[in-house]
Structure formats: C-alpha cells, structure tokens
Write a protein that holds these residues in place. Structure first.
Motif, PDB file in Angstrom:
ATOM      1  N   VAL A 195       1.989   4.181 -30.352  1.00  0.00           N
ATOM      2  CA  VAL A 195       1.913   3.596 -29.019  1.00  0.00           C
ATOM      3  C   VAL A 195       1.731   4.696 -27.975  1.00  0.00           C
ATOM      4  CG1 VAL A 195       3.296   2.390 -27.285  1.00  0.00           C
ATOM      5  CG2 VAL A 195       3.217   1.534 -29.610  1.00  0.00           C
ATOM      6  N   VAL A 205      -0.717 -10.660 -36.324  1.00  0.00           N
ATOM      7  CA  VAL A 205      -0.161 -10.971 -35.000  1.00  0.00           C
ATOM      8  C   VAL A 205       1.306 -11.368 -35.164  1.00  0.00           C
ATOM      9  CG1 VAL A 205      -0.308 -12.480 -33.004  1.00  0.00           C
ATOM     10  CG2 VAL A 205      -2.390 -11.717 -34.112  1.00  0.00           C
ATOM     11  N   LEU A 243       4.747  -9.493 -33.891  1.00  0.00           N
ATOM     12  CA  LEU A 243       5.731 -10.127 -33.002  1.00  0.00           C
ATOM     13  C   LEU A 243       7.121 -10.128 -33.630  1.00  0.00           C
ATOM     14  CD1 LEU A 243       3.693 -13.122 -31.603  1.00  0.00           C
ATOM     15  CD2 LEU A 243       4.463 -11.123 -30.365  1.00  0.00           C
ATOM     16  N   ALA A 279      -3.888  -8.963 -29.442  1.00  0.00           N
ATOM     17  CA  ALA A 279      -2.596  -9.628 -29.581  1.00  0.00           C
ATOM     18  C   ALA A 279      -1.657  -8.794 -30.453  1.00  0.00           C
ATOM     19  CB  ALA A 279      -2.786 -11.017 -30.185  1.00  0.00           C
ATOM     20  N   ALA A 319      -0.439  -5.871 -28.411  1.00  0.00           N
ATOM     21  CA  ALA A 319       0.539  -6.325 -27.419  1.00  0.00           C
ATOM     22  C   ALA A 319       1.878  -6.588 -28.097  1.00  0.00           C
ATOM     23  CB  ALA A 319       0.031  -7.584 -26.721  1.00  0.00           C
ATOM     24  N   GLY A 320       1.840  -7.230 -29.253  1.00  0.00           N
ATOM     25  CA  GLY A 320       3.074  -7.521 -29.980  1.00  0.00           C
ATOM     26  C   GLY A 320       3.803  -6.248 -30.366  1.00  0.00           C
ATOM     27  N   ARG A 355       3.568  -3.281 -28.911  1.00  0.00           N
ATOM     28  CA  ARG A 355       4.112  -2.610 -27.725  1.00  0.00           C
ATOM     29  C   ARG A 355       5.428  -3.259 -27.322  1.00  0.00           C
ATOM     30  NH1 ARG A 355      -1.305  -2.303 -25.680  1.00  0.00           N
ATOM     31  NH2 ARG A 355      -2.036  -0.176 -26.052  1.00  0.00           N
ATOM     32  N   ILE A 356       5.460  -4.590 -27.407  1.00  0.00           N
ATOM     33  CA  ILE A 356       6.692  -5.304 -27.058  1.00  0.00           C
ATOM     34  C   ILE A 356       7.799  -4.937 -28.045  1.00  0.00           C
ATOM     35  CG2 ILE A 356       7.734  -7.587 -26.938  1.00  0.00           C
ATOM     36  CD1 ILE A 356       4.900  -8.559 -26.049  1.00  0.00           C
ATOM     37  N   GLY A 357       7.451  -4.908 -29.331  1.00  0.00           N
ATOM     38  CA  GLY A 357       8.459  -4.598 -30.341  1.00  0.00           C
ATOM     39  C   GLY A 357       9.020  -3.199 -30.160  1.00  0.00           C
ATOM     40  N   VAL A 358       8.148  -2.252 -29.838  1.00  0.00           N
ATOM     41  CA  VAL A 358       8.582  -0.868 -29.694  1.00  0.00           C
ATOM     42  C   VAL A 358       9.442  -0.687 -28.447  1.00  0.00           C
ATOM     43  CG1 VAL A 358       7.680   1.404 -29.088  1.00  0.00           C
ATOM     44  CG2 VAL A 358       6.773   0.210 -31.048  1.00  0.00           C
ATOM     45  N   SER A 359       9.202  -1.505 -27.426  1.00  0.00           N
ATOM     46  CA  SER A 359       9.943  -1.311 -26.180  1.00  0.00           C
ATOM     47  C   SER A 359      11.356  -1.865 -26.258  1.00  0.00           C
ATOM     48  CB  SER A 359       9.203  -1.961 -25.017  1.00  0.00           C
ATOM     49  OG  SER A 359       9.372  -3.360 -25.063  1.00  0.00           O
TER      50      SER A 359
END
Lengths: 245, 223, 247
Positions: free
Chosen positions: B85, B148, B152, B212, B215-216, B218-222
């Motif tokens: 990322v 995807v 997520l 997608a 994006a998933g 990036r969300i998981g890593v954050s």
C-alpha cells in the motif's frame, strides 16, 4: 525520478560514533544518491479509534537531521501516530505537511510516498522466501537494488551466511534484522520505525543506534517508537503521547 | 512498471512453488465435490448428464472461493500488504497481477481437469470443448470477484463463511451463463451468445474488480 | 479539495435538528397515504378478472419490492459519499438503511409466496422476480454480516460501502441473467405485476401505497439514524443539551 529542483547530495561513508556493527569486515559501500528531506509538519493531528480519542491537536515541526522518539504508555497511540505519518491510516482531524505541501494530495503526496520508509511491527518478511529474495522484493517496491548490495546489507546486520536460508528457519530477532537491512539498502531520507529494537540483541541495538544517528547526521530524518531508552544518544527529541494528553 | 509486474510474478511463483500443497487442495476439493454427486443421486448416465453442467460449475465456484480465502491473509498478517500500500506503484495493478497469478495456478488447473470430470459425468465428447471454453472465460471472473471479498474480509480471523456469504450471490450471473452454454451445447444449439456474454463479463471484471480489491485492501490495512 | 461545505452538510448536529423537524411530516404523510391506499386498494378497487381478490396483495408486495430495490441503490450512493467525501453521516445512513432494506425484501418475498399459493398452487416457484428478490436478500445479508463482523466502526463502514457499490454494479447483471435464465427454463404464465393495462382504480391506490411505503421507509431510517447519531456523539455538548431538553 526525484524532483529536480530539490537539493541532491551524495552521501559519504557514514561515520560511526560508537562501536562498529557486528560482523563488519569492510566499511559499507554507499553508491546511491539521497535526497535531502524537507521539514515535516504535523498540524492539529488527531486520532480517534472506536470513539476513544488517542490524541488530539498534535502539532510539531521536524527538521532534516532530527531524530524523534515517540514515547508513551501502551495504548497511547504511538503506533497509530506512526501509521498516520506513514500514510496507512487517515487522521480523524488535522493535516500533515511535507515541505509545506499536504501529504494527502498533489505533489506533497508524491514526494512523501517516495521519500519515507516505514517498517512496522510486522516486518513484512515471508517465511517461504530467503532473506535475499525478501529484501530484493521489498526494495523493488520503491527502487530495485542489486544482489551485491543486498549481501552487503545482510552482512551489516550480522546475517552473513544466511542469505539463502528461508526465513522461516530464522529466529524472531534474525527476521527483524532482515527487515532492518532495508535501512542499509534503501535511499529514503525519512525513516518511520515502529519498535525497531524488538527481539534484537544488545550488540545489534548498538549497531542500529549508530546507524540511525549516522543517518541523522547526514541530514536524514528518523521517527521511531521504542521502549528502549535513547537518553544516551545526543540530540534525540522525545514526544511523550502520555503527557501530551 | 513492467519490471515490478515481472518481479511480483516471480515472487508469487516462488511462494506458490514452495508450498505446493496449497495449490493442490482446491483441485482435490473440486474433484471430491464432483465425485460426491454420482454417489448421492446414483450412477444413471442420463441423470448425470443432465446434472453435469450444474455440478461442475458449482464445484468450480466453491473450489475457487475456498482457494481465495487466504489470498491476501498471509500478506496481511506478516505486514507485506502495508508495504504494498505504501509503495509508489499502483496497488490496483499489483493486485491484478496477484489475482491473475492465483488464477493461473488454481483456476487454470481446474479448467484443464474439467474434461476428465465431464467424461466421468457422462457428458458427450462434443460438449467438452464448450465446457473448457466456458470455464476458461468464467473462472477469471470468479477469481476477481472472489478477491474483492477476500480483500474486504482480510482483517478477519475467520473469513471463510463470511466470504461465501458476500461473494456467492455475485457469482450467479457467471453460473447461469456457464451452465446455460452447457445446456445449449447438450441440445445442439449455438453457444456463441453465451461465450460473448461471458467474455463481456470477464472484461468488465478485469477492468473494475482491481479497483474494488485495492480499496478493500487499503481499508483492511488501515485498521 | 474543500470538504468544509460537505462537513457542514454532513454534520450530525445539523442532521439531528433537520430530521427532527421533518420527522412528524413524514410520519403523518406515511400514515395518511398508507391508510387511504390500503382501504381503497383492499375494499374499493375492482377485482382482477383472472385472479379474483388474491391480486390485492400487490398493494403490499409491489411497494415493498420498490423500496427494497431502491434502498440497495441508496446504500451504494451512501457508500460513494462516505468513501469520496468521508462524510460520517453517510456511514450512519448505510448502516441504518441495510436492515430496513432487508426487511422490505423479506416482506416482498413473503407476500410473493402467499400470493403464489392460490395462483400457482405452491408457495414457491422459481419465478424471475421472486428469484431476483431472493438474491437481493442475500446481498443485504452480506452487507449486514460484513458490517457486524468488523469490529472497528470506521473500517466496517468503509468495507460495507465498497461491498454495496460492488453489489450495485452487479445488480443489473444479476437481474438480467436471472430473467433470461427464467425464460430459458420455464416461461411464467402468471405475473404478479405487469398486467396488461391496469385500470386507473387499480393503480391509483397502488401509487398511494408506494408513496406511503417510501414515507414509512424515510421515517424508520430517520429514527434509526437519529438514535445512531446520538450514540456516536454521546460525548458532545449538543447531545447532552438535546437529551436534557427531552427529559
């Protein structure tokens, strides 16, 4: 690759103020060109996790050549701050600027992306790959390096002879050393290190401290968390998140 | 850019090659599910032939899903994803390479094995090329859509059942088109329409799914 | 990018004030529309020449199906707003709307099955519309399950937003493929809706019911969102003041 308008200078062989690192048979070779970092500013940074405010309105300015130790008790948001600074976590409020530009869009983001190196709690080392393969891939994510350089870096961190060993055969401390070998390889001027001394023995800690101080002396910037005291090192700034709140 | 794609491909190959068991498991699962049906409904060839398209497709669906559950998890747990990322290279491209590599070592093997199971399920030889072709077009879609869901659920300890719940409804068009083509071929009708539709969906999935997935992740890593 | 405008638009306090002012109107509208529509539809609308009185269930089935479908699209819109402009209120809307949408889908399925018994002689037929609604229900379950599985609130909101967007891109594909599968396998003889030239006395109450269901959906969404906003902002001063005013 880098912005041409920025100051570029060639790094000399780093001078170690303390003892030489273990297993160091010849001085490290530095052929790369480094970009001098720009000042980093945190402006009213806040972090909120599940309704709990870890820190708020955190502002500070870091100049090139500075080492910042982020301290504080467990759960005070040290790792979160480092992850926000690395760009993994969006802050709940505030802004962060690199050389006056926000790191969240435009030129500031591009500069920051290329110039900061983050090594987190999890060292990103694959057990099935050898130390050399791991480092080759991790460095390739920013800019590829040659095998020769990787072997030298592994020697610097005391892993000579372990180049071709799959990392699942290494101890936790050795894995950490493989990850930290990136500090001898990559050309990023800003380092963000989360607990770099974990599982590392005394000699290794001293070598790493020297390397960090050498990086700072050459104008690099280091932001790190550690429970290991850094009081004996000159010129280390400390940000205590426990007291800041 | 080309260099990083190549290096990533080599890395994935090495990782896959050093743990061959992970590659084999979905294939064995696929074979096992297909073999369960004759045991459950009896070895009557006409019955097996009528069921074969559905059985093979559902088995392929489940095997893909099963193999995808861990696609990003080990990279997430050892911190590799953070480095991806943070890298200046586009994450979308890297995940596309990773998913396509995963498809090459798992989906492609399933496609190649499918005629064998087709024969075991009493499908006539004339239909087998259609089976291979539909799977060839369909399994990349399954891999991309499943990725995807895998992205997520990357931070969750037990993502398996949840992944199935999220992704299986999205697999329905591929299932309908794939089995539709097989049925048409069995009745001697043209299948080109189905193939075009599957191709269309494959192009759509290759174009949109990487965004997608990225994006998933990036969300998981954050978290 | 200037987020200030959106932040103001999406500020929880602003929403709480505005929704509090609108809520009674929506509630009154939904009661009025539903009462008039159901009485008209159930007692005064003419019988269907083929299905007799059993067709009257469309006055619940069709509005529920409408709301269920548009609610999923609303989830995706909220998801885009949440991901692009990071508006917290969109997270709240997404989280609160999903269960309502799932219930609406369930109602549509249930009424469809009840209607199926006298018409087809069985509660469940793999009719294209019913099958699509069933898949929609699974899509809702997916969104709800993902939201509950992720413990961090913001991460859960973002992940469900991505899932809702992916699902919405897929909905037309699913719908067409199911329709087409249905015509391939068994052409339906009776359709619950799509009647040739429905007389005005039949569709006017249906229109009222549809509007009534939308108003009802808005009311329940606002109530859920207001509760969620109060819970999320419980530490702020305006919430404490609002609660004091209430008690």
């Amino acid at each position: 690759m880098y912005n041409g308008a920025r100051l570029i200078r060639v790094f000399d062989v780093p001078e170690y103020s303390g003892r030489t690192p273990v297993n160091m048979s010849h001085p490290p070779r530095r052929s790369g060109v480094k970009v001098k970092p720009l000042p980093v500013e945190l402006d009213g940074l806040a972090c909120e996790r599940d309704e709990r405010e870890l820190f708020a309105s955190l502002s500070l300015r870091l100049e090139p050549g500075e080492v910042l130790q982020v301290a504080g008790p467990n759960g005070s948001g040290k790792t979160s701050l480092l992850r926000i600074m690395a760009g993994l976590l969006p802050p709940s409020a505030g802004d962060m600027r690199y050389g006056g530009n926000s790191v969240y869009h435009g030129a500031g983001r591009e500069d920051w992306r290329r110039q900061r190196l983050y090594i987190g709690h999890a060292p990103a080392i694959k057990g099935a790959l050898t130390a050399e393969e791991n480092l080759a891939w991790l460095c390739a994510l920013s800019s590829p390096v040659g095998t020769e350089q990787i072997w030298q870096a592994l020697e610097q961190v005391g892993l000579r002879g372990f180049e071709d060993v799959p990392c699942h055969n290494l101890s936790a401390g050795q894995k950490r050393r493989v990850a930290l070998a990136r500090l001898y390889l990559e050309q990023h001027p800003v380092w963000i290190l989360d607990e770099p001394f974990t599982a590392i023995d005394k000699a290794g800690v001293t070598a790493l401290e020297n390397h960090i101080m050498a990086h700072a002396q050459q104008g690099g910037m280091v932001i790190m968390t550690t429970h290991h005291g850094l009081d004996h090192l000159p010129g280390v700034r400390c940000l205590d998140l426990g007291q800041a709140n | 850019m080309r260099r990083i794609i190549w290096l990533l491909f080599c890395r994935e190959w090495r990782l896959a090659w050093r743990r061959p068991g992970d590659l084999l498991n979905p294939l064995v699962f696929f074979a096992l599910v297909v073999s369960l049906f004759p045991l459950a409904v009896g070895p009557e060839p006409s019955m097996l032939r009528a069921m074969a398209p559905g059985v093979i497709w559902v088995a392929a669906l489940l095997a893909t899903l099963l193999s995808l559950d861990g696609l990003f998890r080990s990279d997430y747990e050892d911190g590799s994803l953070e480095q991806w990322v943070l890298s200046p290279h586009p994450l979308e491209l890297m995940v596309l390479v990773k998913v396509l590599h995963h498809w090459m070592v798992s989906g492609l093997a399933m496609v190649l094995l499918a005629p064998l199971f087709g024969m075991m399920l009493a499908l006539p030889a004339s239909v087998l090329p259609v089976l291979v072709l539909t799977l060839l077009l369909g399994t990349p879609i399954l891999s991309l859509l499943g990725a995807v869901g895998a992205a997520l659920t990357v931070g969750l300890k037990s993502g398996g059942v949840l992944l199935a719940l999220l992704i299986l409804p999205l697999y329905i068009p591929v299932l309908i088109l794939g089995t539709g083509a097989m049925d048409a071929a069995l009745q001697g009708m043209p299948v080109i329409g189905f193939m075009l539709w599957l191709g269309c969906l494959a192009v759509l999935a290759i174009t949109l799914a990487p965004f997608a997935i990225a994006a998933g992740l990036r969300i998981g890593v954050s978290e | 990018m200037k987020w200030t405008f959106f932040h103001k638009l999406g500020s929880p306090k602003w929403f709480y004030d505005i929704s509090g002012r609108w809520l009674p109107w929506f509630a009154a509208a939904s009661v009025l529309l539903l009462a008039v529509g159901s009485v008209w539809g159930l007692f005064f609308a003419p019988q269907d020449y083929q299905q007799g009185n059993s067709f009257r269930i469309i006055y619940i089935h069709v509005p529920a199906a409408f709301v269920a479908q548009s609610c999923y699209i609303m989830l995706a819109v909220a998801g885009v707003v949440s991901l692009v402009w990071r508006m917290k209120l969109a997270d709240v809307a997404l989280k609160c709307a999903a269960p309502i949408g799932a219930w609406m889908t369930f109602v549509a399925l249930l009424t469809g099955a009840i209607w199926g018994k006298p018409t087809w002689g069985t509660y469940w037929v793999w009719d294209a519309r019913l099958t699509s609604m069933l898949i929609l229900l699974f899509l809702y379950f997916g969104v709800i399950a993902l939201g509950q599985a992720i413990s961090n609130r913001d991460t859960a909101a973002k992940a469900t937003a991505v899932l809702a967007i992916v699902g919405t891109v897929n909905i037309p594909i699913i719908k067409y493929s199911v329709n087409w599968w249905n015509t391939l396998h068994q052409p339906a003889t009776f359709k619950l809706t799509e009647k040739p030239a429905m007389p005005v006395e039949m569709w006017l109450p249906l229109l009222l019911m549809v509007l009534g269901f939308y108003a009802l959906f808005t009311v329940s969404l606002f109530m859920r969102m207001r509760l969620e906003v109060l819970q999320r902002e419980h530490k702020t001063r305006w919430v404490r003041e609002a609660l004091e005013k209430m008690s």
